[in-house]
Design an enzyme around this catalytic site. Structure first.
Site, PDB file in Angstrom:
ATOM      1  N   CYS A  29       5.625  -1.898  13.074  1.00 47.77           N
ATOM      2  CA  CYS A  29       6.512  -1.178  13.996  1.00 47.77           C
ATOM      3  C   CYS A  29       7.286  -0.152  13.176  1.00 47.77           C
ATOM      4  O   CYS A  29       8.162  -0.514  12.384  1.00 47.77           O
ATOM      5  CB  CYS A  29       7.462  -2.165  14.678  1.00 47.77           C
ATOM      6  SG  CYS A  29       8.839  -1.383  15.525  1.00 47.77           S
ATOM      7  N   HIS A  50      34.399 -12.330  17.382  1.00 50.97           N
ATOM      8  CA  HIS A  50      35.810 -12.062  17.688  1.00 50.97           C
ATOM      9  C   HIS A  50      36.755 -12.857  16.793  1.00 50.97           C
ATOM     10  O   HIS A  50      36.415 -13.948  16.321  1.00 50.97           O
ATOM     11  CB  HIS A  50      36.118 -12.453  19.139  1.00 50.97           C
ATOM     12  CG  HIS A  50      35.415 -11.639  20.167  1.00 50.97           C
ATOM     13  ND1 HIS A  50      35.687 -10.312  20.388  1.00 50.97           N
ATOM     14  CD2 HIS A  50      34.450 -11.970  21.058  1.00 50.97           C
ATOM     15  CE1 HIS A  50      34.921  -9.868  21.376  1.00 50.97           C
ATOM     16  NE2 HIS A  50      34.157 -10.849  21.787  1.00 50.97           N
ATOM     17  N   ILE A  82      31.570 -20.934  29.807  1.00 49.48           N
ATOM     18  CA  ILE A  82      31.646 -20.331  28.469  1.00 49.48           C
ATOM     19  C   ILE A  82      31.398 -18.840  28.676  1.00 49.48           C
ATOM     20  O   ILE A  82      30.269 -18.359  28.604  1.00 49.48           O
ATOM     21  CB  ILE A  82      30.630 -20.993  27.502  1.00 49.48           C
ATOM     22  CG1 ILE A  82      30.763 -22.518  27.542  1.00 49.48           C
ATOM     23  CG2 ILE A  82      30.834 -20.460  26.085  1.00 49.48           C
ATOM     24  CD1 ILE A  82      32.117 -23.075  27.165  1.00 49.48           C
TER      25      ILE A  82
HETATM   26  C1  LIG Z   1      27.639  -8.618  28.684  1.00 43.47           C
HETATM   27  C2  LIG Z   1      28.124  -9.743  27.835  1.00 43.47           C
HETATM   28  C3  LIG Z   1      28.805  -9.479  26.664  1.00 43.47           C
HETATM   29  C4  LIG Z   1      29.242 -10.521  25.845  1.00 43.47           C
HETATM   30  N1  LIG Z   1      29.787 -10.227  24.642  1.00 43.47           N
HETATM   31  C5  LIG Z   1      30.114 -11.233  23.795  1.00 43.47           C
HETATM   32  C6  LIG Z   1      30.597 -10.940  22.520  1.00 43.47           C
HETATM   33  O1  LIG Z   1      30.684  -9.782  22.116  1.00 43.47           O
HETATM   34  N2  LIG Z   1      30.965 -11.968  21.720  1.00 43.47           N
HETATM   35  C7  LIG Z   1      30.882 -13.264  22.118  1.00 43.47           C
HETATM   36  O2  LIG Z   1      31.285 -14.142  21.360  1.00 43.47           O
HETATM   37  N3  LIG Z   1      30.365 -13.580  23.327  1.00 43.47           N
HETATM   38  C8  LIG Z   1      29.983 -12.600  24.167  1.00 43.47           C
HETATM   39  N4  LIG Z   1      29.465 -12.884  25.394  1.00 43.47           N
HETATM   40  C9  LIG Z   1      29.405 -14.276  25.825  1.00 43.47           C
HETATM   41  C10 LIG Z   1      28.237 -15.056  25.257  1.00 43.47           C
HETATM   42  O3  LIG Z   1      27.048 -14.306  25.304  1.00 43.47           O
HETATM   43  C11 LIG Z   1      28.099 -16.330  26.090  1.00 43.47           C
HETATM   44  O4  LIG Z   1      29.344 -16.989  26.143  1.00 43.47           O
HETATM   45  C12 LIG Z   1      27.074 -17.272  25.489  1.00 43.47           C
HETATM   46  O5  LIG Z   1      25.852 -16.622  25.274  1.00 43.47           O
HETATM   47  C13 LIG Z   1      26.880 -18.447  26.418  1.00 43.47           C
HETATM   48  O6  LIG Z   1      25.945 -19.304  25.831  1.00 43.47           O
HETATM   49  P1  LIG Z   1      25.429 -20.583  26.603  1.00 43.47           P
HETATM   50  O7  LIG Z   1      24.608 -21.338  25.629  1.00 43.47           O
HETATM   51  O8  LIG Z   1      26.590 -21.257  27.248  1.00 43.47           O
HETATM   52  O9  LIG Z   1      24.584 -20.011  27.807  1.00 43.47           O
HETATM   53  P2  LIG Z   1      23.051 -19.519  27.860  1.00 43.47           P
HETATM   54  O10 LIG Z   1      22.702 -18.659  26.725  1.00 43.47           O
HETATM   55  O11 LIG Z   1      22.827 -18.940  29.218  1.00 43.47           O
HETATM   56  O12 LIG Z   1      22.243 -20.857  27.687  1.00 43.47           O
HETATM   57  C14 LIG Z   1      22.127 -21.810  28.722  1.00 43.47           C
HETATM   58  C15 LIG Z   1      20.709 -22.291  28.712  1.00 43.47           C
HETATM   59  O13 LIG Z   1      20.592 -23.354  29.642  1.00 43.47           O
HETATM   60  C16 LIG Z   1      19.301 -23.291  30.196  1.00 43.47           C
HETATM   61  N5  LIG Z   1      19.312 -24.034  31.463  1.00 43.47           N
HETATM   62  C17 LIG Z   1      19.970 -23.722  32.585  1.00 43.47           C
HETATM   63  N6  LIG Z   1      19.723 -24.632  33.532  1.00 43.47           N
HETATM   64  C18 LIG Z   1      18.876 -25.548  32.985  1.00 43.47           C
HETATM   65  C19 LIG Z   1      18.238 -26.706  33.472  1.00 43.47           C
HETATM   66  N7  LIG Z   1      18.411 -27.140  34.740  1.00 43.47           N
HETATM   67  N8  LIG Z   1      17.426 -27.401  32.636  1.00 43.47           N
HETATM   68  C20 LIG Z   1      17.239 -26.990  31.352  1.00 43.47           C
HETATM   69  N9  LIG Z   1      17.814 -25.868  30.858  1.00 43.47           N
HETATM   70  C21 LIG Z   1      18.616 -25.170  31.667  1.00 43.47           C
HETATM   71  C22 LIG Z   1      19.063 -21.801  30.392  1.00 43.47           C
HETATM   72  O14 LIG Z   1      17.683 -21.503  30.499  1.00 43.47           O
HETATM   73  C23 LIG Z   1      19.723 -21.223  29.146  1.00 43.47           C
HETATM   74  O15 LIG Z   1      18.802 -20.984  28.106  1.00 43.47           O
HETATM   75  C24 LIG Z   1      29.030 -11.866  26.248  1.00 43.47           C
HETATM   76  C25 LIG Z   1      28.344 -12.137  27.427  1.00 43.47           C
HETATM   77  C26 LIG Z   1      27.877 -11.080  28.213  1.00 43.47           C
HETATM   78  C27 LIG Z   1      27.096 -11.392  29.438  1.00 43.47           C
END
Ligand SMILES: Cc1cc2nc3c(=O)[nH]c(=O)nc-3n(C[C@H](O)[C@H](O)[C@H](O)COP(=O)(O)OP(=O)(O)OC[C@H]3O[C@@H](n4cnc5c(N)ncnc54)[C@H](O)[C@@H]3O)c2cc1C
Length: 465
Positions: A411, A61, A346
């Site tokens: 594949c 974005h 996030i």
């Molecule tokens: C449908 C959808 C569409 C989206 N589209 C976009 C887009 O087009 N562009 C964009 O920029 N963003 C987009 N996003 C947002 C983006 O995907 C998220 O903001 C981002 O992936 C969040 O990353 P994260 O690392 O915070 O979370 P996560 O990827 O969930 O990582 C968190 C990690 O913490 C681990 N964890 C949790 N609890 C524990 C624990 N107790 N101990 C150890 N590990 C733990 C989990 O296993 C996980 O791997 C979208 C999201 C969705 C759902």
């Protein structure tokens, strides 16, 4: 270079532990790797990027539609620029297609100039309105009745899987220890150090970063804070087969409403077309299934946007969960007294903002007393190309001449070669599952979903050391 998957984690006192190896946690670990710090990245799952980061719409974005003045607005704008440059540097697939926010009625049409103005307040000056004729010339397969659009040329599509893997690989190569299969179950404090209980034993650290995505509120509560609750907001998506790719030239966005960004039609870097996502508030943080109602709603909305799309074959459906917290902004909080930073809430822009979030978090840690010392150069990474915009190995005659494994397709739907599968299995962070292998190579990700190549891929996967 250390990646562990079993056994007790390191017993020495670490400088920083980052919880969660999604796109955000891996970006933070990579940013910390610039310094001579003892940093560990701790992940509950068997792979990096196995949570929300594997299931999004993959848009890089500009932040044109963020809430002006919010932290998210600043970090998306900065992060978008950083990630575009990083993608070029590391070979992460990215395609700068631009977006069109299509107005389907007078009310939406009237909202477009205001959205262009909002884009300016978000520091983005390049958005401009176009009329119905110009819109149809740019998107000939759009459904009837579109009145005009806001053109946002800076929006791109990116590979979310390679992004996360590139951050994690660079962090690990630069000295961060990655502990997989290592869920954090509690956090205590002894002699001014965090004592982090995990399913594999304790870790001790001076500073703690919580990037646990959907579970960031739970980790927060382990440290005595009860300031937000994550409500998973499910987004279901439909992936159309590559034959649909000719129907769509831009990322086609709806005019946003209070409920969010709405349902889009967008190409993927792998040559497919996406339709989605839905926005459903749930209680279950594991509910990543698709539903008949969700898919029917998408088909109804998609039929209006690009009617011919709905005649195309569906390759797959999937769903991801956004970490909604009831606030239209990130929940990034530093607690210097506790030497602790929460990176919560996030929501729907975290992929784009990840590198800027990481830089912000390191600043917060420094403000909280971390002394990182002088920065050093990160170990270089060059990621395997799994996108369609750059040459794939099966088309590279020179490469095949030096290594025939790149000429042997395993594949056929996705044209994935034995050489690519071999490389992924031998990489710094190898896949733990067949789905992890798919995210690294696209093997089993095509129209037959592994019906033809499944046995061969499983055999290669099973033979890994
Ligand atoms: C449908 C959808 C569409 C989206 N589209 C976009 C887009 O087009 N562009 C964009 O920029 N963003 C987009 N996003 C947002 C983006 O995907 C998220 O903001 C981002 O992936 C969040 O990353 P994260 O690392 O915070 O979370 P996560 O990827 O969930 O990582 C968190 C990690 O913490 C681990 N964890 C949790 N609890 C524990 C624990 N107790 N101990 C150890 N590990 C733990 C989990 O296993 C996980 O791997 C979208 C999201 C969705 C759902």
């Amino acid at each position: 270079m250390t990646v562990t998957t079993a056994g007790p984690p390191d017993d020495d006192v670490l400088d920083v532990v980052v919880v969660g190896a999604g796109v955000v946690g891996t970006a933070i670990a990579r940013e910390l790797a610039r310094y001579r710090l003892r940093t560990a990245l701790v992940e509950a799952s068997a792979d990096v990027g196995d949570g929300t980061s594997k299931a999004n719409t993959a848009i890089l974005h500009t932040g044109f539609d963020a809430v002006p003045g919010s932290l998210e607005s600043a970090l998306v704008r900065d992060g978008g620029r950083r990630l575009a440059a990083y993608a070029a540097e590391t070979g992460t697939p990215v395609e700068p297609l631009g977006a069109l926010l299509v107005a389907w009625d007078e009310e939406q049409s009237a909202a477009l100039p205001g959205l262009a103005e909002k884009a300016k307040r978000n520091g983005y000056d390049e958005a401009s309105t176009i009329g119905a004729g110009e819109l149809r010339a740019r998107e000939p397969h759009l459904g009837p009745g579109a009145l005009g659009a806001l053109h946002v040329p800076g929006e791109s599509i990116v590979c979310p899987w390679t992004t996360t893997l590139a951050y994690a690989t660079q962090a690990v190569r630069s000295g961060v220890t990655l502990h997989l299969n290592c869920p954090v179950t509690g956090v205590g404090s002894v002699d001014g150090r965090h004592v982090i209980s995990t399913g594999r034993g304790p870790l001790r650290a001076r500073y703690l970063v919580n990037a646990a995505g959907l579970y960031a509120d739970e980790i927060d509560r382990m440290l005595g804070h009860d300031t937000f609750t994550v409500t998973p907001r499910r987004g279901q998506l439909i992936v159309f087969d590559k034959f649909a790719r000719g129907l769509v030239r831009h990322i086609l966005l709806p005019v946003p409403t209070a409920l969010g960004k709405g349902v889009l039609v967008a190409p993927t870097v792998y040559g497919n077309v996406l339709l989605g996502p839905t926005a459903e508030d749930l209680d279950d943080r594991t509910a990543t299934g698709s539903t008949a109602e969700g898919l029917a709603l998408l088909r109804e909305k998609g039929r209006r946007i690009v009617p011919e799309l709905l005649d195309e074959e569906v390759t797959a459906v999937y769903a991801g969960l956004r970490a909604a917290t009831g606030q239209e902004d990130y929940r990034i909080h530093s607690r210097p007294g506790q030497r602790y930073v929460t990176v919560g809430g996030i929501r729907s822009t975290g992929l784009t903002a990840s590198m800027a979030i990481a830089a912000h978090v390191v600043e917060l840690l420094v403000d909280a007393g971390l002394t990182p010392g002088p920065p050093r150069t990160l170990a270089p990474v060059r990621m395997p190309n799994i996108g369609e915009a750059f040459p794939r190995p099966y088309r590279d005659a020179e490469l095949i001449a030096t290594d025939p494994e790149y000429g042997t397709i395993v594949c056929h739907c996705e044209r994935v070669t034995r050489g690519e599968i071999r490389d992924a299995l031998a990489a710094d962070i190898p896949p733990a599952t067949l789905d992890g292998l798919r995210r690294r190579t696209r093997a089993r990700g095509g129209r037959c979903q592994g019906f033809s190549c499944g046995a061969a891929v499983r055999e290669l996967f099973g033979a890994r050391r």
